[in-house]
Design a protein around this motif. Structure first.
Motif, PDB file in Angstrom:
ATOM      1  N   LEU A 160      53.945 -22.416  -2.995  1.00 23.17           N
ATOM      2  CA  LEU A 160      54.157 -23.497  -2.027  1.00 23.17           C
ATOM      3  C   LEU A 160      53.019 -23.554  -1.018  1.00 23.17           C
ATOM      4  O   LEU A 160      52.606 -24.641  -0.583  1.00 23.17           O
ATOM      5  N   GLY A 161      52.509 -22.358  -0.638  1.00 23.66           N
ATOM      6  CA  GLY A 161      51.375 -22.328   0.279  1.00 23.66           C
ATOM      7  C   GLY A 161      50.149 -22.993  -0.322  1.00 23.66           C
ATOM      8  O   GLY A 161      49.447 -23.761   0.351  1.00 23.66           O
ATOM      9  N   GLU A 162      49.885 -22.704  -1.611  1.00 26.25           N
ATOM     10  CA  GLU A 162      48.753 -23.332  -2.292  1.00 26.25           C
ATOM     11  C   GLU A 162      48.966 -24.833  -2.441  1.00 26.25           C
ATOM     12  O   GLU A 162      48.033 -25.628  -2.325  1.00 26.25           O
ATOM     13  N   ARG A 163      50.227 -25.198  -2.704  1.00 27.44           N
ATOM     14  CA  ARG A 163      50.547 -26.626  -2.835  1.00 27.44           C
ATOM     15  C   ARG A 163      50.294 -27.362  -1.525  1.00 27.44           C
ATOM     16  O   ARG A 163      49.774 -28.483  -1.512  1.00 27.44           O
ATOM     17  N   LEU A 164      50.664 -26.708  -0.415  1.00 25.71           N
ATOM     18  CA  LEU A 164      50.441 -27.324   0.893  1.00 25.71           C
ATOM     19  C   LEU A 164      48.953 -27.479   1.172  1.00 25.71           C
ATOM     20  O   LEU A 164      48.511 -28.491   1.724  1.00 25.71           O
ATOM     21  N   LYS A 165      48.159 -26.465   0.755  1.00 25.74           N
ATOM     22  CA  LYS A 165      46.713 -26.548   0.950  1.00 25.74           C
ATOM     23  C   LYS A 165      46.106 -27.718   0.182  1.00 25.74           C
ATOM     24  O   LYS A 165      45.114 -28.313   0.610  1.00 25.74           O
ATOM     25  N   SER A 166      46.703 -28.015  -0.971  1.00 25.68           N
ATOM     26  CA  SER A 166      46.129 -29.055  -1.832  1.00 25.68           C
ATOM     27  C   SER A 166      46.547 -30.467  -1.444  1.00 25.68           C
ATOM     28  O   SER A 166      46.093 -31.433  -2.047  1.00 25.68           O
ATOM     29  N   VAL A 167      47.453 -30.583  -0.450  1.00 26.00           N
ATOM     30  CA  VAL A 167      47.874 -31.921  -0.019  1.00 26.00           C
ATOM     31  C   VAL A 167      46.669 -32.676   0.534  1.00 26.00           C
ATOM     32  O   VAL A 167      45.958 -32.182   1.414  1.00 26.00           O
ATOM     33  N   ASN A 168      46.431 -33.848   0.005  1.00 23.38           N
ATOM     34  CA  ASN A 168      45.316 -34.690   0.446  1.00 23.38           C
ATOM     35  C   ASN A 168      45.784 -35.541   1.625  1.00 23.38           C
ATOM     36  O   ASN A 168      46.546 -36.490   1.452  1.00 23.38           O
ATOM     37  N   LEU A 169      45.331 -35.159   2.813  1.00 23.50           N
ATOM     38  CA  LEU A 169      45.763 -35.883   4.008  1.00 23.50           C
ATOM     39  C   LEU A 169      45.339 -37.342   3.963  1.00 23.50           C
ATOM     40  O   LEU A 169      46.049 -38.226   4.454  1.00 23.50           O
ATOM     41  N   ALA A 223      47.802 -39.182   2.053  1.00 23.37           N
ATOM     42  CA  ALA A 223      49.097 -39.230   2.735  1.00 23.37           C
ATOM     43  C   ALA A 223      49.121 -40.266   3.851  1.00 23.37           C
ATOM     44  O   ALA A 223      50.128 -40.942   4.065  1.00 23.37           O
TER      45      ALA A 223
END
Length: 434
Positions: free
Chosen positions: A51-60, A63
């Motif tokens: 989940l931490g890696e997934r959060l890092k990969s979120v493209n702001l 979004a």
């Protein structure tokens, strides 16, 4: 009395109570129980890391990209409003000084004519010379005043209200037909009126015969102007031009937000127009013929045809496009097929008109009734069908999420402000709070 170990196959007496699960264990099984609990930590740790890696990969940018574009457009519009106001005041300042200068120019012309007459006739008297001298001195005095003129300009600071921009974190499932609120407010038509409606950031534009009316969030009529140009087939808003666009059977009209003018765009060719929509750079118009065409016109610097799609690229020759709505480089198209007696919604690329998805709707076909759609949050769609008195919630990937009866029969809908849905019927316009 000692409790037995909770493991059914164990005959030992318990020696330890697990306070977490309130169960008794012998010495061996409490160790196994403890190891079992600890072993569950590793998968949870892996899941947390994932989940931490997934959060890092979120493209702001992805979004908030669309929201940033809206804010940027608001900034551009506000700058234009300030620039227009600045130019208006500059012209006002120019007019003040030019009016004074023109008065003195007129006086100079009058004196020159008088002097020319005296020189030509050679009959000047002392009285004439004295009067001319006094007039010249007065003129000199007035010009001195113009050269030394000062204007007092009182400038107030521009105060921004934080409520000008409302930011709300919308859930993708925020809109739900099943929980659509009851009617919040209604503005009634004086007589039955099947006409479309549209909106900008502040106002709804409706046709309340015989007038076009700008209506605020409380359905108060803010401004109105007489409409004498026949049946309205569609209307939309252009933030680029800061104009409403209204089409009748053959003409396209621009209407400024202040309702000062209704301008017939003569540069556009005469066609049987049926629907209109705009992007940041273009105006899209569809035609009211079988095998409808879609034409794309530039908005700036002039209205000019830049692209045209025809059947079969738009639809088959026995189909008609009932409506088009632009959204993020796509066009939503409501298409009617009389041969198959079907109605479907398609999402196409606004650049190539390539089909992204198509959905046939469970709607009873009617030859003379248009089925329309409007954009919802998160690239979802609302289809409004007057014939069956139903509205359909369509997901961004082309699935029917839900449908609901709506009475009286709905004709057109538009998302108004950030949290209101306006639905027009023959009787008037209803507002629902989302």
């Amino acid at each position: 009395m000692a409790q037995p170990c909770m493991i059914a196959t164990c005959r030992r007496v318990s020696q330890t109570l697990c306070y977490g699960c309130q169960q008794n264990f012998c010495r061996d099984h409490i160790i196994e129980h403890d190891l079992s609990l600890n072993s569950q930590l590793n998968p949870l740790s892996d899941e947390i890391n994932a989940l931490g890696e997934r959060l890092k990969s979120v493209n702001l940018e992805n979004a908030i990209g669309n929201s940033r574009k809206k804010l940027e457009q608001w900034r551009i519009d506000c700058h234009k409003t300030i620039d227009d106001f600045f130019e208006q005041k500059c012209h006002e300042l120019d007019r003040c000084i030019r009016k004074k200068m023109e008065k003195q120019r007129e006086e100079i012309r009058r004196i020159r004519i008088k002097m020319s007459d005296l020189i030509r006739e050679q009959e000047a008297t002392h009285k004439d010379i004295d009067l001319l001298t006094i007039t010249v001195r007065d003129l000199e005095h007035e010009i001195n005043k113009i050269e030394q003129i000062l204007f007092q300009i009182e400038i107030k600071s521009l105060v921004l209200d934080d409520n000008l921009i409302y930011i709300e974190n919308l859930d993708i499932n925020h809109f739900d037909l099943i929980s659509l609120s009851s009617i919040y407010k209604t503005i009634n038509y004086p007589r039955e009126n099947w006409t479309p409606l549209t909106c900008n950031n502040q106002y709804l534009l409706i046709h309340q015969e015989p007038n076009l009316c700008l209506v605020d969030q409380n359905l108060n009529i803010i401004k109105q102007n007489s409409w004498i140009y026949g049946t309205i087939y569609d209307m939309c808003w252009s933030s680029t031009l800061n104009r409403f666009i209204v089409i009748n059977g053959s003409d396209v009209f621009f209407i400024d937000e202040n309702f000062i003018s209704i301008e017939n765009i003569q540069t556009l060719q005469k066609c049987k127009w049926l629907s209109c929509t705009t992007s940041e750079t273009s105006l899209f118009l569809s035609t009211k013929v079988w095998g409808s065409s879609i034409m794309e016109f530039s908005l700036l610097p002039t209205i000019k045809l830049i692209k045209q799609w025809q059947s079969p690229d738009t639809c088959t020759r026995d189909e008609v496009i009932n409506g088009i709505v632009y959204n993020n480089d796509t066009l939503a198209m409501m298409i009617k097929n009389p041969s198959e007696k079907t109605i479907h919604i398609e999402i196409r690329s606004s650049i190539t008109l390539d089909r992204i998805w198509s959905l046939k709707l469970n709607i009873a076909y009617s030859q003379n009734i248009r089925t329309r759609c409007c954009l919802l949050p998160n690239d979802q769609w609302l289809v409004v069908d007057r014939n069956t008195s139903r509205i359909f919630h369509i997901t961004k990937d082309g699935k029917v999420k839900s449908s609901s009866a709506y009475n009286p029969p709905p004709f057109c809908a538009v998302l108004f402000d950030h949290n209101m849905l306006a639905i027009s019927t023959a009787r008037g316009v209803n507002i629902h709070k989302l």
